[in-house]
Design an enzyme around this catalytic site. Structure first.
Site, short mmCIF file in Angstrom:
data_model
loop_
_atom_site.label_atom_id
_atom_site.label_comp_id
_atom_site.label_asym_id
_atom_site.label_seq_id
_atom_site.Cartn_x
_atom_site.Cartn_y
_atom_site.Cartn_z
N LYS A 98 5.90 50.44 51.34
CA LYS A 98 5.70 50.59 52.57
C LYS A 98 4.73 52.08 52.79
O LYS A 98 5.27 52.90 52.41
CB LYS A 98 7.14 51.08 53.41
N ASP A 135 3.52 46.30 52.55
CA ASP A 135 4.60 45.81 53.62
C ASP A 135 4.10 46.28 54.99
O ASP A 135 3.20 47.28 55.23
CB ASP A 135 6.13 46.58 53.71
N ARG A 185 1.42 37.75 53.03
CA ARG A 185 2.61 37.41 53.46
C ARG A 185 2.60 37.39 55.00
O ARG A 185 2.37 38.11 55.71
CB ARG A 185 3.61 38.53 53.01
N LYS A 188 8.19 36.74 60.30
CA LYS A 188 8.26 36.74 61.79
C LYS A 188 8.27 38.06 62.20
O LYS A 188 7.68 38.29 63.60
CB LYS A 188 9.57 36.34 62.21
N GLY A 189 8.59 39.30 61.56
CA GLY A 189 8.52 40.66 62.19
C GLY A 189 9.94 41.11 62.46
O GLY A 189 10.77 40.56 63.01
N ALA A 190 10.29 42.43 61.82
CA ALA A 190 11.52 42.91 61.88
C ALA A 190 11.73 44.16 62.85
O ALA A 190 12.90 44.64 62.88
CB ALA A 190 12.06 43.15 60.59
N THR A 227 10.11 33.65 54.84
CA THR A 227 10.85 33.09 55.98
C THR A 227 12.26 32.57 55.20
O THR A 227 12.00 31.85 54.30
CB THR A 227 10.38 32.11 57.04
N HIS A 228 13.23 32.45 55.94
CA HIS A 228 14.61 31.71 55.40
C HIS A 228 14.71 30.82 56.27
O HIS A 228 15.77 29.79 56.29
CB HIS A 228 15.79 32.56 55.44
P1 FDA Z 1 15.43 33.94 61.08
O1 FDA Z 1 15.85 35.38 61.45
O2 FDA Z 1 15.15 33.06 62.35
O3 FDA Z 1 16.58 33.39 60.25
C1 FDA Z 1 16.50 32.00 59.65
C2 FDA Z 1 17.77 31.72 59.11
O4 FDA Z 1 17.67 32.45 57.88
C3 FDA Z 1 19.25 32.32 59.78
O5 FDA Z 1 19.67 31.22 60.72
C4 FDA Z 1 20.09 32.65 58.52
O6 FDA Z 1 20.60 31.16 58.16
C5 FDA Z 1 19.14 33.05 57.34
N1 FDA Z 1 18.82 34.59 57.78
C6 FDA Z 1 17.92 35.31 57.96
N2 FDA Z 1 18.17 36.65 57.85
C7 FDA Z 1 19.35 36.79 57.67
C8 FDA Z 1 20.18 37.93 57.56
N3 FDA Z 1 19.78 39.12 57.61
N4 FDA Z 1 21.42 37.73 57.02
C9 FDA Z 1 21.85 36.45 56.67
N5 FDA Z 1 20.94 35.23 56.97
C10 FDA Z 1 20.18 35.49 57.56
N6 FDA Z 1 9.38 42.32 58.16
C11 FDA Z 1 8.33 42.92 58.77
O7 FDA Z 1 8.33 43.22 59.88
N7 FDA Z 1 7.77 43.52 57.77
C12 FDA Z 1 7.45 43.18 56.19
O8 FDA Z 1 6.78 43.73 55.52
C13 FDA Z 1 8.49 42.12 55.91
N8 FDA Z 1 8.70 41.55 54.94
C14 FDA Z 1 9.28 40.57 54.36
C15 FDA Z 1 9.36 40.03 53.21
C16 FDA Z 1 10.12 38.91 52.83
C17 FDA Z 1 10.13 38.45 51.38
C18 FDA Z 1 10.94 38.20 53.89
C19 FDA Z 1 11.77 37.08 53.75
C20 FDA Z 1 10.99 38.88 55.09
C21 FDA Z 1 10.20 40.17 55.14
N9 FDA Z 1 10.25 40.76 56.64
C22 FDA Z 1 9.23 41.76 57.02
C23 FDA Z 1 11.48 40.30 57.51
C24 FDA Z 1 10.94 39.10 58.45
O9 FDA Z 1 10.05 39.77 59.29
C25 FDA Z 1 12.16 38.59 59.39
O10 FDA Z 1 12.82 39.66 60.09
C26 FDA Z 1 13.31 38.21 58.52
O11 FDA Z 1 12.88 37.42 57.33
C27 FDA Z 1 14.20 37.23 59.12
O12 FDA Z 1 13.46 35.84 59.61
P2 FDA Z 1 13.54 34.57 59.09
O13 FDA Z 1 11.95 34.13 59.15
O14 FDA Z 1 14.19 34.54 57.84
O15 FDA Z 1 14.03 33.72 60.39
#
Ligand code: FDA
Length: 309
Positions: A98, A135, A185, A188-190, A227-228
C-alpha cells in the site's frame, strides 16, 4: 448503512486503541491475519505454496504520516523478501504494497518518497525473481497510485496494479491498462466512497465487475480476478474459455481465511490461485474492512467495543 458506519471507523485512532486489546477480536485477527512476525508470514506462505496455491504478502499498515514508519515498512518488505528467498519461496510468493504505508500521504514530497520506497521493494523483488503489486486504497489516491505504477513499470515492468470495480472510472482504467504484460488485479473495492465516484448498490457493483472482467480477459494483459463471489468466479472461468485463455495467463485471488476450500478446489482443477496473506501488528483497518464485508461478523466487533466501554 452499517457497512458505511463501520468503514468510517476503520480510520479512527481512538477506536483502534480500544479495539486492539479486546479479546473477542483476537479470534477474528487470528482468522484473517497470518501472524505478527516475518517468520509467521514465511511459515504461512510455505504451507499455502505446498498445496499448489500462490501467495501475495501484505505487511499490514496504512495511512502513515511518519517518515520513520514509512522507512520501517520499506525495510520490513525487503527483509521479508530476503526471508522468502532464503526459504526458497519466491517462485510461489510476491508482495502487495500500500503506497500510503510507505509515505504517499506525507506532506510535501510524500508521493516521491512512496515511489522511491516502492522502487526499492521492486528492486529487491526483481533480484529474487518475484514481483510487487500496488494495492489500491480510497479514491483520493487512485490517480497518484496509477501514476506511481506507470513510473515503476518503466524499470520494473512486471509490477502489478489494482482496479476497483465500484469506481465509476474503472472501466476506462481497465481499457487503458489491458495491455501486454500488464498485471491487473480486479476487486470490488473495500472503502467507503461517495456516490459521486462509486456505485453504492451491490448489484450495480457486481455488474460493473463483470464489465471490467470482460475488458481485462479480452485484453492483452494478465488479469488477476480477486473475488470470493461464486457467481463472479464462474463468469471469470467462462470468460477464460470464451477468450481462449489457458490457465497461467490469468489468475484467481482470494484472501487468507476466506473460502479456503474454494481456493483449493480451483487450484486442484489447474487454475492459478493466489492467496493474499496479511501479517504484522497493524491489523485494525484491515480487520474492520473484512468485518464490514460480512454482516454476520459485525456483532463480534460491537460486543468487543461495548465490553471495553
Ligand atoms: P462479496 O463481498 O460480495 O463476497 C462474496 C462472498 O464471499 C460472500 O457472500 C462470502 O461468502 C464471502 N466473503 C467475502 N468477504 C468475506 C469476509 N470478509 N468474511 C467472510 N466471508 C466473506 N480492495 C481494495 O479496495 N483494494 C485492494 O487493493 C484490494 N485487494 C484485494 C486483494 C484480494 C486478493 C482480494 C480477494 C480482495 C481485495 N480487496 C481489495 C477487497 C475487495 O475489494 C472486496 O472488498 C472483498 O474481496 C470482498 O468482495 P468479494 O468480491 O469477495 O464479494
Amino acid at each position: 448503512m452499517l457497512r458505511e458506519a463501520l468503514l468510517s471507523v476503520s480510520r479512527s485512532e481512538r477506536l483502534k486503541a480500544v479495539a486492539s486489546d479486546a479479546p473477542p477480536l483476537r479470534a477474528m485477527v487470528d482468522r484473517f491475519v497470518a501472524g505478527e512476525r516475518t517468520e509467521d508470514a514465511v511459515r504461512a506462505t510455505g504451507e499455502i505454496v505446498a498445496t499448489g496455491r500462490f501467495v501475495t504478502l501484505d505487511h499490514l499498515g496504512e495511512d502513515t504520516l511518519d517518515l520513520e514508519r514509512a522507512t520501517a515498512t520499506r525495510d520490513a518488505y525487503v527483509s521479508l523478501l530476503d526471508a522468502l528467498g532464503e526459504a526458497g519461496l519466491t517462485a510461489g510468493a510476491e508482495v502487495s504494497v500500500k503506497l500510503s504505508a510507505v509515505g504517499q500521504a506525507l506532506p510535501g514530497d510524500g508521493e516521491k518518497i512512496a515511489r522511491d520506497y516502492a522502487a526499492a521493494i521492486c528492486e529487491k523483488a526483481t533480484a529474487l525473481g518475484t514481483t510487487v503489486t500496488l494495492d489500491m486504497e480510497d479514491h483520493t489516491t487512485t490517480d497518484s497510485t496509477l501514476g506511481v505504477l506507470r513510473e515503476l513499470r518503466q524499470d520494473f515492468p512486471a509490477t502489478g496494479g489494482v482496479l476497483q470495480a465500484y469506481l465509476r472510472r474503472t472501466e476506462a482504467d481497465c481499457r487503458d491498462l489491458a495491455t501486454e504484460g500488464s498485471r491487473i488485479r480486479l476487486c470490488k473495492g473495500a472503502y467507503s466512497e461517495p456516490e459521486s465516484v462509486a456505485y453504492a448498490d451491490r448489484a450495480e457493483v457486481d455488474r460493473a465487475y463483470v464489465r471490467c472482467m470482460k475488458i481485462l480477459m479480452q485484453g492483452e494483459g494478465y488479469p488477476m480476478l480477486a473475488t470470493h463471489d461464486p457467481r463472479l468466479v464462474d463468469i471469470g472461468g467462462a470468460l477464460a474459455v470464451r477468450n481462449d485463455r489457458q490457465p497461467g495467463s490469468y489468475e484467481f485471488q482470494m484472501l487468507f481465511g476466506i473460502r479456503a476450500d474454494e481456493q483449493q478446489r480451483l487450484a486442484d482443477m489447474g487454475e492459478t490461485v493466489r492467496v493474499y496473506v496479511p501479517y504484522g501488528d497493524e491489523w485494525y483497518g484491515y480487520l474492520v474492512r473484512r468485518l464490514a464485508e460480512k454482516p454476520t461478523n459485525l456483532s463480534l466487533l460491537a460486543r468487543a467495543l461495548v465490553s471495553k466501554g
